[in-house]
Design an enzyme around this catalytic site. Structure first.
Site, PDB file in Angstrom:
ATOM      1  CG  ASP A 164     -47.300 -47.892  41.123  1.00  0.00           C
ATOM      2  OD1 ASP A 164     -46.916 -46.759  41.477  1.00  0.00           O
ATOM      3  OD2 ASP A 164     -48.416 -48.342  41.435  1.00  0.00           O
ATOM      4  CB  SER A 165     -45.991 -47.835  45.522  1.00  0.00           C
ATOM      5  OG  SER A 165     -47.232 -47.297  45.114  1.00  0.00           O
ATOM      6  CE1 TYR A 222     -43.228 -48.487  47.999  1.00  0.00           C
ATOM      7  CE2 TYR A 222     -42.062 -47.195  46.341  1.00  0.00           C
ATOM      8  CZ  TYR A 222     -42.277 -48.405  46.980  1.00  0.00           C
ATOM      9  OH  TYR A 222     -41.552 -49.510  46.615  1.00  0.00           O
ATOM     10  N   GLY A 223     -46.646 -42.880  49.386  1.00  0.00           N
ATOM     11  CA  GLY A 223     -46.864 -41.429  49.390  1.00  0.00           C
ATOM     12  C   GLY A 223     -46.738 -40.734  50.729  1.00  0.00           C
ATOM     13  CG  ASN A 278     -47.485 -39.363  39.440  1.00  0.00           C
ATOM     14  OD1 ASN A 278     -47.306 -38.517  38.580  1.00  0.00           O
ATOM     15  ND2 ASN A 278     -48.367 -40.333  39.300  1.00  0.00           N
ATOM     16  CB  THR A 279     -44.871 -41.280  45.283  1.00  0.00           C
ATOM     17  OG1 THR A 279     -46.280 -41.028  45.243  1.00  0.00           O
ATOM     18  CG2 THR A 279     -44.320 -40.990  46.640  1.00  0.00           C
ATOM     19  CD  GLU A 288     -51.949 -51.087  46.051  1.00  0.00           C
ATOM     20  OE1 GLU A 288     -51.568 -52.161  46.523  1.00  0.00           O
ATOM     21  OE2 GLU A 288     -51.662 -50.710  44.890  1.00  0.00           O
ATOM     22  CB  CYS A 330     -51.560 -40.652  42.507  1.00  0.00           C
ATOM     23  SG  CYS A 330     -51.430 -42.304  43.222  1.00  0.00           S
ATOM     24  CB  THR A 331     -49.895 -44.383  38.338  1.00  0.00           C
ATOM     25  OG1 THR A 331     -49.196 -44.918  39.473  1.00  0.00           O
ATOM     26  CG2 THR A 331     -48.968 -43.523  37.503  1.00  0.00           C
ATOM     27  CG  HIS A 332     -52.601 -46.438  43.150  1.00  0.00           C
ATOM     28  ND1 HIS A 332     -51.234 -46.283  43.105  1.00  0.00           N
ATOM     29  CD2 HIS A 332     -52.816 -47.663  43.714  1.00  0.00           C
ATOM     30  CE1 HIS A 332     -50.649 -47.343  43.630  1.00  0.00           C
ATOM     31  NE2 HIS A 332     -51.585 -48.202  44.001  1.00  0.00           N
TER      32      HIS A 332
HETATM   33  N1  DGL Z   1     -49.034 -44.888  42.321  1.00  0.00           N
HETATM   34  C1  DGL Z   1     -48.233 -44.016  43.070  1.00  0.00           C
HETATM   35  C2  DGL Z   1     -48.099 -42.619  42.485  1.00  0.00           C
HETATM   36  O1  DGL Z   1     -48.286 -42.457  41.327  1.00  0.00           O
HETATM   37  C3  DGL Z   1     -48.099 -44.030  44.515  1.00  0.00           C
HETATM   38  C4  DGL Z   1     -49.068 -44.392  45.464  1.00  0.00           C
HETATM   39  C5  DGL Z   1     -48.479 -44.597  46.831  1.00  0.00           C
HETATM   40  O2  DGL Z   1     -47.803 -45.606  46.997  1.00  0.00           O
HETATM   41  O3  DGL Z   1     -48.696 -43.759  47.717  1.00  0.00           O
HETATM   42  O4  DGL Z   1     -47.776 -41.677  43.188  1.00  0.00           O
END
Ligand code: DGL
Length: 273
Positions: free
Chosen positions: A11-12, A43-44, A75-76, A153, A185-187
């Site tokens: 993951d990011s 990353y998004g 997800n991203t 984060e 988004c997994t966060h």
């Molecule tokens: N956890 C990530 C997701 O599911 C990305 C968050 C990010 O880096 O923007 O999209």
């Protein structure tokens, strides 16, 4: 390399821990090798080319270990590069978008489904595409929530500031008469209590984690890759490109047990063209 035995999860940042926790719960014999690119998170809001390059580097990193299956728990990254990673990787690869979409369809009674995620996931229409393919008559509505990943984060996901931000960002969705909201988004599951307060408890929140772990389990069964019964105590390994102390703090709170975290740089990783 020794016999492939671990599940790679990338993951990011710390978001993939929401998937890792569920994998450990459903498949307690399996060993996890996790990489979070916290130094370059989020990353998004990045261009697709950059997300593609960073994700390929994480994949290369994790595949240095004896990995038998890989979960792109972002997800991203999955929205941009899942198919490409699948086509060039020898081990089975799963993402989080299809499992999340399936879970939402089975939860929704009215067919009015909202999706919140990063700018890239929402702009790419990643969930909408899968949802429409599985069930064409749904009403879907996607919305990006850029501040959420930073709140998680930085470890500020319990604060009054987080509550206020979540309430403001989620407000437009409260008029949509949704019965299901995908945390795309997994966060976001770390903010789930605040999201639930903001949207109302009559809306079912969907995290991809459970269904992704189920898909992983089915995949291991299909390829006869389940961990050996005799395997001694499982020792998971967590790596981050960022601050190991902060990762451990968030990770231990979320996972509910002590974890070992090591900082590793991706600078030496081969650049995938
Ligand atoms: N956890 C990530 C997701 O599911 C990305 C968050 C990010 O880096 O923007 O999209």
């Amino acid at each position: 390399m020794s016999k492939p035995q671990a599940i790679g999860i990338i993951d990011s940042g710390v978001g993939g821990l929401t998937v890792a926790r569920e994998v450990i719960r459903q498949l307690p014999r399996e060993q996890i090798i996790y990489f979070g690119d916290n130094a370059r998170c989020p990353y998004g809001s990045r261009p697709a080319d950059e997300i593609r390059m960073f994700t390929n580097q994480m994949v290369q990193f994790v595949l240095q270990y004896p990995v038998k299956a890989l979960v792109i728990a972002c997800n991203t990254a999955a929205a941009v590069v899942l198919e490409e990673v699948r086509s060039r990787t020898a081990v089975p690869v799963i993402g989080v978008i299809e499992p999340g979409a399936r879970a939402a369809i089975s939860a929704s009674k009215t067919g009015r489904i909202g999706i919140i995620g990063t700018e890239m996931t929402v702009r790419a229409g990643a969930y909408e595409r899968v949802l429409q393919r599985l069930k064409p008559d749904l009403y879907t509505m996607g919305m990006a929530c850029p501040p959420f990943v930073t709140l998680v984060e930085s470890g500020r996901y319990h604060t009054p500031e987080a509550r206020q931000i979540v309430e403001q960002v989620i407000a437009p969705l409260t008029h949509e008469e949704l019965d299901t909201l995908i945390l795309g988004c997994t966060h976001y599951p770390l903010l789930a209590p605040l999201i639930e307060q903001a949207i109302g408890s009559d809306v079912t929140l969907i995290s991809s984690a459970e269904e992704t772990a189920r898909e992983l389990s089915a995949l291991l069964s299909l390829h006869q890759l389940y961990a050996d019964q005799g395997q001694s105590r499982v020792r998971h390994q967590f790596y981050t490109s960022g601050d190991a102390h902060l990762f451990r703090q968030i990770g231990e709170e979320w996972m509910g047990f002590e974890i070992d975290v090591e900082t590793k740089s991706l600078d030496t990783i081969y650049q995938v063209k």
